[in-house]
Design a protein around this motif. Structure first.
Motif, PDB file in Angstrom:
ATOM      1  N   ASP A   1     -38.580 -63.921  -3.692  1.00  0.00           N
ATOM      2  CA  ASP A   1     -37.277 -64.537  -3.888  1.00  0.00           C
ATOM      3  C   ASP A   1     -37.157 -65.704  -2.913  1.00  0.00           C
ATOM      4  O   ASP A   1     -37.604 -65.634  -1.787  1.00  0.00           O
ATOM      5  N   ARG A   2     -36.557 -66.786  -3.325  1.00  0.00           N
ATOM      6  CA  ARG A   2     -36.434 -67.965  -2.457  1.00  0.00           C
ATOM      7  C   ARG A   2     -35.591 -67.677  -1.217  1.00  0.00           C
ATOM      8  O   ARG A   2     -35.650 -68.402  -0.258  1.00  0.00           O
ATOM      9  N   ASN A   3     -34.842 -66.631  -1.231  1.00  0.00           N
ATOM     10  CA  ASN A   3     -33.984 -66.308  -0.092  1.00  0.00           C
ATOM     11  C   ASN A   3     -34.705 -65.499   0.983  1.00  0.00           C
ATOM     12  O   ASN A   3     -34.149 -65.258   2.038  1.00  0.00           O
ATOM     13  N   THR A   4     -35.936 -65.077   0.735  1.00  0.00           N
ATOM     14  CA  THR A   4     -36.672 -64.308   1.739  1.00  0.00           C
ATOM     15  C   THR A   4     -37.490 -65.242   2.604  1.00  0.00           C
ATOM     16  O   THR A   4     -37.831 -66.353   2.224  1.00  0.00           O
ATOM     17  N   SER A   5     -37.823 -64.786   3.779  1.00  0.00           N
ATOM     18  CA  SER A   5     -38.593 -65.618   4.709  1.00  0.00           C
ATOM     19  C   SER A   5     -40.091 -65.350   4.612  1.00  0.00           C
ATOM     20  O   SER A   5     -40.861 -65.951   5.333  1.00  0.00           O
ATOM     21  N   GLU A   6     -40.495 -64.435   3.756  1.00  0.00           N
ATOM     22  CA  GLU A   6     -41.913 -64.143   3.609  1.00  0.00           C
ATOM     23  C   GLU A   6     -42.606 -65.289   2.879  1.00  0.00           C
ATOM     24  O   GLU A   6     -42.121 -65.787   1.873  1.00  0.00           O
ATOM     25  N   PRO A   7     -43.776 -65.720   3.398  1.00  0.00           N
ATOM     26  CA  PRO A   7     -44.499 -66.800   2.715  1.00  0.00           C
ATOM     27  C   PRO A   7     -45.082 -66.307   1.403  1.00  0.00           C
ATOM     28  O   PRO A   7     -45.420 -65.138   1.246  1.00  0.00           O
ATOM     29  N   ARG A   8     -45.153 -67.217   0.469  1.00  0.00           N
ATOM     30  CA  ARG A   8     -45.725 -66.885  -0.834  1.00  0.00           C
ATOM     31  C   ARG A   8     -47.247 -66.938  -0.718  1.00  0.00           C
ATOM     32  O   ARG A   8     -47.812 -67.910  -0.228  1.00  0.00           O
TER      33      ARG A   8
END
Length: 83
Positions: A3-10
């Motif tokens: 989700d764009r709201n998470t800080s985890e890198p894709r």
């Protein structure tokens, strides 16, 4: 999916691609041999290269001979008769 709201890198997805160059290499070798022709003599070529190598390092002055010897000792040049 992130989700764009998470800080985890894709994490990107990687795909494996394979190329078989066997046919290309066979064609390349065939063309090289065809270009060399029937009169190509690999032994004569090697003997000519050895003669040129001997001539290149013949009649050296003392400084040139010392440099040559140092390069042979360091393994940069092959010893006489080994090149």
């Amino acid at each position: 999916m992130n989700d764009r709201n998470t800080s985890e890198p894709r994490i990107p997805e990687y795909r494996t691609f394979e190329f078989d160059l066997t046919a290309h290499e066979t064609q390349r070798r065939t063309e090289v041999l065809a270009a060399l022709g029937d009169t190509w003599d690999p032994i004569a070529v090697m003997e000519g290269e050895a003669d040129a190598y001997r001539l290149l390092y013949s009649d050296l002055d003392a400084e040139q001979q010392a440099t040559y010897d140092a390069l042979v000792a360091a393994g940069v040049l092959p010893a006489a008769g080994q090149g």
